[in-house]
Design a protein around this motif. Structure first.
Motif, short mmCIF file in Angstrom:
data_model
loop_
_atom_site.label_atom_id
_atom_site.label_comp_id
_atom_site.label_asym_id
_atom_site.label_seq_id
_atom_site.Cartn_x
_atom_site.Cartn_y
_atom_site.Cartn_z
N ARG A 1 -3.75 60.78 74.66
CA ARG A 1 -4.78 60.93 73.29
C ARG A 1 -4.81 59.34 73.70
O ARG A 1 -3.80 58.91 73.57
CB ARG A 1 -4.04 60.97 72.37
CG ARG A 1 -4.93 62.42 71.49
CD ARG A 1 -5.66 63.25 72.05
NE ARG A 1 -6.21 62.39 70.31
CZ ARG A 1 -5.57 62.42 69.00
NH1 ARG A 1 -5.54 64.41 68.89
NH2 ARG A 1 -5.92 62.15 68.06
N LEU A 2 -5.70 59.24 74.02
CA LEU A 2 -5.52 57.78 74.28
C LEU A 2 -5.86 57.47 73.23
O LEU A 2 -5.21 55.66 72.67
CB LEU A 2 -7.41 57.48 75.41
CG LEU A 2 -7.79 55.80 75.50
CD1 LEU A 2 -5.98 55.22 76.74
CD2 LEU A 2 -8.19 55.33 76.25
N THR B 1 -12.95 51.71 65.01
CA THR B 1 -13.57 52.63 64.74
C THR B 1 -13.42 53.31 66.89
O THR B 1 -13.05 53.28 67.27
CB THR B 1 -15.32 52.29 65.76
OG1 THR B 1 -15.97 50.87 65.31
CG2 THR B 1 -16.49 53.39 64.72
N MET B 2 -12.88 54.70 66.53
CA MET B 2 -12.25 55.46 67.21
C MET B 2 -12.27 56.69 67.64
O MET B 2 -12.55 57.82 65.78
CB MET B 2 -10.72 55.32 67.08
CG MET B 2 -10.28 53.98 68.11
SD MET B 2 -8.62 53.60 68.21
CE MET B 2 -8.28 51.71 68.92
N GLU B 3 -12.40 57.15 68.09
CA GLU B 3 -12.85 59.12 67.91
C GLU B 3 -11.35 59.64 69.25
O GLU B 3 -11.31 59.39 69.92
CB GLU B 3 -13.97 59.42 67.81
CG GLU B 3 -14.35 59.73 69.81
CD GLU B 3 -15.94 59.70 70.00
OE1 GLU B 3 -15.66 60.71 70.48
OE2 GLU B 3 -16.52 58.73 69.59
N GLU C 1 -14.86 54.34 72.50
CA GLU C 1 -16.59 55.60 72.00
C GLU C 1 -16.51 56.43 73.61
O GLU C 1 -15.53 56.36 74.57
CB GLU C 1 -17.24 55.68 72.18
CG GLU C 1 -18.42 54.56 73.01
CD GLU C 1 -19.26 54.16 72.24
OE1 GLU C 1 -20.19 55.11 71.72
OE2 GLU C 1 -19.63 53.18 71.88
N ARG C 2 -16.38 57.97 74.04
CA ARG C 2 -16.87 58.44 75.41
C ARG C 2 -18.39 58.31 75.37
O ARG C 2 -19.31 58.26 74.88
CB ARG C 2 -16.36 60.19 74.86
CG ARG C 2 -16.69 60.53 76.11
CD ARG C 2 -15.54 61.88 75.59
NE ARG C 2 -14.51 61.71 76.22
CZ ARG C 2 -13.66 61.88 77.38
NH1 ARG C 2 -14.12 61.94 78.36
NH2 ARG C 2 -12.29 61.88 76.94
N THR C 3 -18.48 58.08 76.38
CA THR C 3 -20.04 57.90 77.04
C THR C 3 -20.19 59.25 78.13
O THR C 3 -19.90 59.79 78.68
CB THR C 3 -19.31 56.10 77.72
OG1 THR C 3 -19.23 56.21 78.87
CG2 THR C 3 -19.84 54.99 76.76
N GLU C 4 -21.61 58.81 78.91
CA GLU C 4 -21.86 60.15 79.75
C GLU C 4 -21.14 59.95 80.75
O GLU C 4 -20.69 61.07 81.46
CB GLU C 4 -23.71 59.53 80.20
CG GLU C 4 -24.29 60.36 80.69
CD GLU C 4 -25.61 59.52 81.18
OE1 GLU C 4 -25.58 60.68 82.04
OE2 GLU C 4 -25.70 59.08 80.85
N HIS C 5 -19.93 58.59 81.31
CA HIS C 5 -20.13 58.54 82.85
C HIS C 5 -17.93 58.38 82.41
O HIS C 5 -17.31 58.58 83.24
CB HIS C 5 -20.30 57.48 83.33
CG HIS C 5 -21.15 57.50 83.91
ND1 HIS C 5 -21.99 58.24 84.52
CD2 HIS C 5 -21.95 56.28 83.19
CE1 HIS C 5 -23.19 58.26 84.75
NE2 HIS C 5 -23.68 57.36 83.90
N GLU D 1 -15.13 54.26 76.95
CA GLU D 1 -15.75 52.75 76.77
C GLU D 1 -15.20 52.00 75.83
O GLU D 1 -14.86 52.99 75.23
CB GLU D 1 -17.22 52.33 76.43
CG GLU D 1 -17.37 50.98 76.24
CD GLU D 1 -18.47 50.66 76.95
OE1 GLU D 1 -19.69 50.62 77.72
OE2 GLU D 1 -20.01 50.01 75.44
N VAL D 2 -13.77 51.17 76.25
CA VAL D 2 -13.20 50.75 75.14
C VAL D 2 -13.77 49.23 74.87
O VAL D 2 -13.47 47.69 75.79
CB VAL D 2 -11.21 50.64 75.27
CG1 VAL D 2 -11.07 49.62 74.26
CG2 VAL D 2 -11.11 52.19 75.94
N ILE D 3 -13.81 48.80 73.43
CA ILE D 3 -14.24 47.40 73.16
C ILE D 3 -12.69 46.11 72.35
O ILE D 3 -12.40 46.77 71.26
CB ILE D 3 -15.39 47.10 72.58
CG1 ILE D 3 -16.75 47.78 73.32
CG2 ILE D 3 -16.01 45.95 72.14
CD1 ILE D 3 -17.98 47.70 73.12
#
Ligand code: ADP
Length: 457
Positions: free
Chosen positions: A314-315, A340-342, A379-383, A386-388
């Motif tokens: 779990r990232l 902001t994390m899921e 957040e999870r993206t299409e590919h 992404e972590v900011i």
């Protein structure tokens, strides 16, 4: 024969020798298989013309006539029925004519010595100056029966044109040999040059200029060699810089520790001073320890001696745990945190990513301003993922951004802060090991945003 040139010369000479031998054998076989019979027939016809002339034009001085024919270019041998014999024209090297052959011709048969000449002979049959290699025909002169044996005189057959052709063949062979030696030299010169260059590079002398301007394979080798040399030179420069940076970064905390340890030994020290000096020594030691850890990590990443251990984990939890470690620091600096994390599962090397988040979060705190803000989103993206990590700190100028991920790079503005300049280069290397990428956006005095994109592995 050690040199390539020597080997080439030897090989050329051997090839020429063997091709001459092979050519000779081939011609010999051709003569025996095809030409011998024709030659025999042709000579029988010539002999018959001679004997016809003798028989049909009496009175003819036989000796004079045969001497003339011999002079034109024939080797003649005549025997009469009483066994009296005579030679005209060129001499025979081997006199091996069988008695039975003579008798048969005297009895009216034609002797086909040329056609029946043994094939095994190594010397081309055509040239064999032997009495058995002749043709024989019978003729009558006066009242007596004669046998005439003859073959063309090879020596006389060799005309100017043959000498010229022979000369041309020898000249061609000589010229080809010289040309080959020259070409070999031309091929070998750049190889010798490359060997010299390799030796110089081995002794760390990169000041090598190759004057090899060719488009062939040797030219390509020289071009690759030059590229390799430039790369080695660059690596050498980086290595030397790295060593000098490491030495410097070890030297300054050690000097501090030495200096403050000396001060601690003084007799009349206030409690405050002692605590102060001890704190400095402690901080310098932890700086050294961090530096050593980071160097070890960098080396293991460089040498791939530490295989990447992929596992699902779990990232979001890892990121949160990392932030929680620094809650005290955030509170101390009065920095506001927005998360902001899921829940996100990721497949990667958990231990390596600890270093990534640790570095980005501590930088965001270290280079922030008091009462600033830090935003961390996942957040999870299409590919992939992404972590900011974004802060409202001192920011990084455009020129400095270009060097940010270089080893030991520390921007001027942060000189007062503690750091090694190794963190971000480690971050980048770990992200690249996971086929991801890291980008930075920053404005001086406003803040910095690091975006990490990780593909699903
Ligand atoms: P250091 O141990 O010096 O922090 P890093 O490799 O982590 O080494 O960072 C290199 C340099 O990049 C830092 O010295 C600092 O100048 C700059 N930097 C890194 N992160 C930030 C940030 N969030 N804000 C401003 N500058 C930063």
């Amino acid at each position: 024969m050690k040199s390539l040139y020597g080997k080439f010369v030897l090989m050329t000479a051997l090839i020429m020798l063997f091709s001459t031998l092979f050519g000779f054998l081939l011609t010999n076989t051709y003569y025996h298989r095809v030409m011998k019979e024709r030659n025999d027939q042709k000579n029988v016809e010539i002999a018959k013309t001679i004997t016809n002339h003798i028989e049909q034009t009496p009175p003819l001085d036989l000796r004079e006539y045969l001497t003339t024919i011999g002079g034109i270019g024939y080797q003649l041998y005549i025997v009469d029925e009483n066994g009296k014999s005579a030679f005209y024209g060129g001499k025979y090297r081997v006199k091996n004519l069988e008695k039975s052959a003579i008798d048969n011709v005297l009895q009216g048969e034609v002797y086909h010595g040329m056609r029946d000449f043994p094939r095994e002979t190594f010397v081309t049959g055509f040239f064999a100056n032997e009495m058995s290699n002749t043709i024989g025909v019978p003729f009558k002169y006066g009242s007596k029966q004669y046998a005439l044996f003859m073959r063309p005189d090879i020596k006389l057959l060799f005309s100017e044109i043959h000498t010229m052709m022979g000369g041309m063949v020898i000249a061609t062979a000589l010229f080809s040999l010289l040309a080959m030696l020259f070409v070999a030299k031309m091929l070998i010169v750049p190889i010798t040059q490359l060997t010299g260059a390799t030796k110089r590079i081995a002794s760390e002398n990169y000041d090598v200029e190759l004057n090899i301007d060719r488009k062939d394979e040797i030219g390509q080798l020289a071009a690759s060699f030059t590229t390799m040399m430039e790369q080695l030179q660059e690596n050498d420069k980086i290595r030397k810089e790295f060593i000098s940076n490491v030495s410097h970064d070890f030297q300054s905390p050690l000097l501090n520790i030495q200096g403050y340890a000396g001060l601690l030994k003084a007799d009349h020290l206030s409690d405050d001073d002692r605590k102060n000096y001890a704190a400095i020594i402690q901080s310098e030691t932890s700086r050294l320890s961090r530096l050593t850890r980071q160097l070890l990590l960098l080396t293991s990443l460089d040498q791939s001696s530490r295989p990447v251990k992929f596992k699902d984990y779990r990232l979001d939890e890892q990121l949160k745990a990392c932030i929680n470690k620094y809650r005290w620091w955030l509170e101390e600096e009065h920095i506001h945190l927005h998360l902001t994390m899921e829940p996100t599962m990721y497949r990667g090397d958990e231990a390596l990513f600890e270093n990534v988040w640790d570095n980005l979060i501590t930088n965001a705190i270290k280079y922030n301003r008091p009462k600033g803000e830090i935003r961390v989103s996942l957040e999870r993206t299409e590919h992939g993922i992404e972590v900011i990590v974004q802060d409202t700190g001192i920011g990084i100028s455009k020129a400095e951004q270009a060097q940010l991920f270089n080893r030991f790079y520390r921007a001027d503005a942060s000189r007062t802060k503690e750091g090694t300049g190794l963190g971000l280069s480690i971050v980048k290397q770990i992200i690249e090991l996971h086929k991801g990428e890291i980008q930075v956006k920053s404005t001086l005095d406003e803040g910095t945003m690091f975006t990490i994109k990780l593909p699903n592995l």
